[in-house]
Design a protein around this motif. Structure first.
Motif, short mmCIF file in Angstrom:
data_model
loop_
_atom_site.label_atom_id
_atom_site.label_comp_id
_atom_site.label_asym_id
_atom_site.label_seq_id
_atom_site.Cartn_x
_atom_site.Cartn_y
_atom_site.Cartn_z
N LEU A 217 0.83 -1.19 0.00
CA LEU A 217 0.00 0.00 0.00
C LEU A 217 0.87 1.25 0.00
O LEU A 217 2.07 1.18 0.30
CB LEU A 217 -0.91 0.02 1.22
CG LEU A 217 -2.23 -0.75 1.11
CD1 LEU A 217 -1.99 -2.26 1.18
CD2 LEU A 217 -3.20 -0.32 2.20
N PRO A 218 0.31 2.43 -0.32
CA PRO A 218 1.08 3.68 -0.22
C PRO A 218 1.63 3.87 1.18
O PRO A 218 1.08 3.38 2.17
CB PRO A 218 0.04 4.75 -0.57
CG PRO A 218 -0.99 4.04 -1.38
CD PRO A 218 -1.05 2.64 -0.85
N GLN A 219 2.74 4.59 1.28
CA GLN A 219 3.43 4.76 2.55
C GLN A 219 2.52 5.39 3.60
O GLN A 219 2.65 5.09 4.80
CB GLN A 219 4.68 5.63 2.34
CG GLN A 219 5.58 5.73 3.56
CD GLN A 219 6.14 4.39 3.98
OE1 GLN A 219 6.42 3.54 3.14
NE2 GLN A 219 6.33 4.21 5.28
N ALA A 220 1.59 6.24 3.18
CA ALA A 220 0.73 6.93 4.15
C ALA A 220 -0.32 6.02 4.77
O ALA A 220 -0.91 6.36 5.79
CB ALA A 220 0.03 8.11 3.48
N ILE A 221 -0.57 4.83 4.17
CA ILE A 221 -1.61 3.93 4.68
C ILE A 221 -0.93 2.68 5.23
O ILE A 221 -0.41 1.86 4.48
CB ILE A 221 -2.62 3.55 3.59
CG1 ILE A 221 -3.28 4.81 3.04
CG2 ILE A 221 -3.67 2.60 4.14
CD1 ILE A 221 -4.27 4.54 1.92
N GLN A 222 -0.94 2.54 6.55
CA GLN A 222 -0.31 1.39 7.18
C GLN A 222 -1.26 0.23 7.33
O GLN A 222 -0.88 -0.93 7.18
CB GLN A 222 0.24 1.81 8.55
CG GLN A 222 1.29 0.87 9.14
CD GLN A 222 0.67 -0.28 9.93
OE1 GLN A 222 -0.51 -0.25 10.27
NE2 GLN A 222 1.49 -1.29 10.22
N SER A 223 -2.54 0.52 7.58
CA SER A 223 -3.53 -0.53 7.77
C SER A 223 -4.89 -0.03 7.31
O SER A 223 -5.14 1.18 7.23
CB SER A 223 -3.60 -0.96 9.24
OG SER A 223 -4.06 0.11 10.06
N ILE A 224 -5.79 -0.99 6.99
CA ILE A 224 -7.16 -0.67 6.58
C ILE A 224 -8.11 -1.58 7.36
O ILE A 224 -7.92 -2.80 7.37
CB ILE A 224 -7.38 -0.87 5.07
CG1 ILE A 224 -6.43 0.00 4.26
CG2 ILE A 224 -8.83 -0.56 4.70
CD1 ILE A 224 -6.54 -0.21 2.77
N THR A 225 -9.10 -0.98 8.01
CA THR A 225 -10.10 -1.73 8.77
C THR A 225 -11.50 -1.32 8.31
O THR A 225 -11.80 -0.13 8.21
CB THR A 225 -9.97 -1.47 10.28
OG1 THR A 225 -8.65 -1.85 10.71
CG2 THR A 225 -10.99 -2.28 11.06
N LEU A 226 -12.34 -2.32 8.01
CA LEU A 226 -13.73 -2.09 7.64
C LEU A 226 -14.60 -2.46 8.83
O LEU A 226 -14.80 -3.65 9.12
CB LEU A 226 -14.12 -2.93 6.42
CG LEU A 226 -13.19 -2.85 5.20
CD1 LEU A 226 -13.71 -3.74 4.07
CD2 LEU A 226 -13.03 -1.42 4.73
N ASN A 227 -15.09 -1.46 9.53
CA ASN A 227 -15.93 -1.76 10.70
C ASN A 227 -17.26 -2.39 10.29
O ASN A 227 -17.76 -3.28 10.99
CB ASN A 227 -16.17 -0.49 11.51
CG ASN A 227 -14.90 0.01 12.18
OD1 ASN A 227 -13.98 -0.77 12.44
ND2 ASN A 227 -14.83 1.30 12.44
N ASN A 228 -17.81 -1.94 9.19
CA ASN A 228 -19.06 -2.52 8.68
C ASN A 228 -18.97 -2.56 7.16
O ASN A 228 -18.87 -1.52 6.51
CB ASN A 228 -20.27 -1.69 9.11
CG ASN A 228 -20.56 -1.80 10.59
OD1 ASN A 228 -21.13 -2.79 11.04
ND2 ASN A 228 -20.15 -0.79 11.34
N LEU A 229 -19.06 -3.79 6.62
CA LEU A 229 -19.04 -4.00 5.17
C LEU A 229 -20.36 -4.60 4.74
O LEU A 229 -20.87 -5.53 5.36
CB LEU A 229 -17.90 -4.94 4.78
CG LEU A 229 -17.89 -5.43 3.33
CD1 LEU A 229 -17.62 -4.29 2.36
CD2 LEU A 229 -16.86 -6.55 3.14
N SER A 230 -20.91 -4.05 3.65
CA SER A 230 -22.16 -4.59 3.13
C SER A 230 -22.10 -4.60 1.61
O SER A 230 -21.80 -3.58 0.99
CB SER A 230 -23.35 -3.74 3.59
OG SER A 230 -24.56 -4.18 2.99
N VAL A 231 -22.39 -5.78 1.03
CA VAL A 231 -22.50 -5.93 -0.42
C VAL A 231 -23.87 -6.51 -0.71
O VAL A 231 -24.22 -7.59 -0.20
CB VAL A 231 -21.40 -6.84 -0.99
CG1 VAL A 231 -21.58 -7.01 -2.49
CG2 VAL A 231 -20.01 -6.27 -0.68
N GLU A 232 -24.65 -5.80 -1.52
CA GLU A 232 -26.01 -6.24 -1.84
C GLU A 232 -26.13 -6.50 -3.34
O GLU A 232 -25.84 -5.61 -4.15
CB GLU A 232 -27.04 -5.18 -1.42
CG GLU A 232 -27.12 -4.94 0.08
CD GLU A 232 -27.74 -6.11 0.82
OE1 GLU A 232 -28.51 -6.87 0.19
OE2 GLU A 232 -27.46 -6.26 2.03
#
Length: 546
Positions: free
Chosen positions: A372-387
């Motif tokens: 990932l780009p240097q500015a983004i160390q981690s990504i968390t999705l607290n709520n994911l929805s695909v319909e």
């Protein structure tokens, strides 16, 4: 006393005679040529003048035609059709300082003045009329046509040809500043050593217009109380991330930003018809301010977003995504969240997809293995929805398709230490129909749970034709990703397995069980090793590859 009076009168008459004689000589071709030779020989500058003229209705102003002036050994600094010099009483003690100098129909080539040079003349006011300006230094490119304006006062010094303290107003056409072209530019303001204040700025650029006011402190920080951009279209060779990189932006604060119908074509990205409003935007002490943005479309590589709407709030370097909505892949996407500057954590409180019809790009596996780009160390999705999603992979080695997919997830950490993956969280998946390497599965359902140690796909359920299938998959989060897979089914057509892992043709249908283990180079790659058994009522065969 009478003798002293006569003597003074004689001196005055003599002075008048000398002035009249000098005036007559300078107005002759011979006299003006001699004066130019004397100046060129006695000073480090060369001067050429065609004619000196004077109108007694303006007795203190002299007009010079066809002027060429510059440093010895250098091309001309000034080539002017007409130069006007207005005298003042100060001439008696400072002969080279004038009340006003006016340059008409001329050309100024600033790069022909050496940095250590100091011009020998100055004025209370320098006025330019229809002047062409050139400064073709590669690192400080500056040029303009039809330059009109005034500088008050004009006190040139070494490495400051315009002086260190002055007020100015000017207008120009076809202006080039640092390789950026402006069709028209109008500005007025002042400079006090390193501090610059522009009280009014407007112009035309890239088929659009702009206006505002700004100032730059002695430390190089820019303050922009107001800036408005209208109908501007321009191109850049920068990528979208490069355009907003810290190295590209000076320290700046914009109190009020208005953008109407802006379009940009960049390297592998395009944004059309942007309208935006920003308040108190700053990058001086970390990111700060509020920005609301709408656009007709945004294209990043092969991905196109229609009608994106974005609202951001930044404070103390952290950025809050108040709202993001867009039409994407024939469906919609929306998100809310925040990015924390100190930790580089991107946390999306909500990420929703609805009715998307998306074909994965051919390099999606390589993308998930890239950092990932240097500015983004981690990504968390607290709520994911695909319909009601449709996802298609058309890669020839193992294509797949998932139809009417529904996904819900919570606390999903999909990246850490700049690497994609699934490190934490839980999700549930359902697809009305799916195809894996040309083999159909109906009513596919499973649960996903992840910890820093292990990724589990549990309670896998589906129908192959009329035969039910169940199973479980566990993958270690260690670098070699050892895994175990178990599947069982009833009344399943055996030919399905020739599409997946069984190397020999199979026919018929019935019960089966599969138990496999191996290692994965990555979560998106084929197994680097595979061992196990494939068992039916009629045979049991080992499955293996090293």
């Amino acid at each position: 006393m009478k003798l002293l009076g006569k003597l003074l009168l004689s001196l005055v008459l003599l002075l008048l005679v000398l002035l009249s004689l000098g005036y007559a000589v300078l107005r002759s071709h011979w006299g003006i040529a001699a004066a130019c030779r004397w100046i060129s020989d006695a000073t480090p500058y060369h001067l050429s003048i065609s004619r000196l003229s004077h109108d007694w209705s303006h007795p203190l102003t002299f007009h010079i035609d066809q002027v060429t002036f510059g440093e010895d050994g250098q091309p001309a600094l000034l080539i002017a059709g007409k130069l006007s010099l207005s005298l003042t009483a100060r001439q008696l003690i400072s002969p080279t300082h004038f009340a006003q100098i006016t340059i008409e129909q001329g050309t100024l080539v600033l790069s022909n003045l050496t940095p250590e040079a100091t011009l020998p003349i100055s004025a209370d006011r320098l006025e330019l009329q229809a002047v062409k300006l050139l400064n073709p230094y590669p690192t400080n490119c500056l040029s303009a046509k039809q330059l009109n304006g005034a500088l008050t006062p004009w006190m040139p010094s070494q490495q400051a040809v315009l002086g260190k303290r002055f007020t100015f107003n000017f207008s120009a056409e076809d202006v080039h500043v640092a390789h950026r072209q402006f069709d028209k530019l109008i500005a007025q303001g002042s400079k006090d050593f390193q501090q610059l204040t522009i009280t009014a700025l407007s112009g035309a650029v890239e088929r659009g217009t702009f206006e505002g006011k700004l100032s730059r402190s002695a430390e190089g920080q820019w303050q922009i109380p107001r800036l408005q951009l209208d109908n501007i279209r321009f191109q850049t060779d920068k990528g979208l991330a490069d355009l907003f990189a810290p190295a590209m932006l000076p320290p700046v604060t914009i109190q009020d930003l208005t953008i109407n119908h802006l379009s940009i074509v960049g390297r592998n990205w395009v944004i059309n018809d942007v309208s935006a409003n920003g308040q108190n935007l700053s990058n001086i002490s970390g990111l700060a301010g509020h920005l609301a943005l709408n656009a007709e479309s945004l294209m990043l590589g092969t991905e196109q977003w229609s009608q994106p709407h974005l609202r951001l709030t930044a404070a103390e370097g952290n950025v809050t995504l108040d709202q993001f909505d867009a039409d994407w892949a024939k469906g919609t996407v929306s998100a809310k969240g925040q990015w924390l500057r100190k930790t580089g954590a991107l946390q999306l409180d909500k990420l929703d997809f609805s009715n998307v019809r998306y074909t994965l790009p051919s390099d999606w596996r390589q993308f998930l293995q890239s950092p990932l780009p240097q500015a983004i160390q981690s990504i968390t999705l607290n709520n994911l929805s695909v319909e009601n999603g449709l996802f298609i992979d058309i890669s020839p080695d193992f294509p797949f398709q998932m139809t009417a997919a529904h996904i819900t997830g919570s606390q999903l950490q999909i990246a850490q230490q700049h690497q994609w993956g699934l490190w934490k969280g839980e999700a549930e998946y359902y697809a009305a129909a799916a195809t894996f390497n040309r083999q159909d599965i109906r009513a596919l359902w499973f649960k996903v749970s992840a910890t820093p140690d292990e990724l589990r796909v549990q309670d896998i359920k589906g129908l192959i034709q009329e035969g039910p299938m169940i199973g479980n998959l566990a993958i270690s989060q260690s670098p070699t990703h050892p895994f175990t897979l178990s599947l069982q089914g009833e009344r399943v057509p055996y030919e399905a397995f020739t599409h997946w892992f069984w190397p020999h043709p199979l026919s018929g249908q019935g019960n089966f069980s599969v138990n496999l283990k191996g290692n994965l180079p990555s979560l998106t790659a084929s197994p680097s090793s595979l061992q196990g058994t494939f068992t039916t009522p009629s045979f049991s065969q080992p499955v293996g590859s090293e």
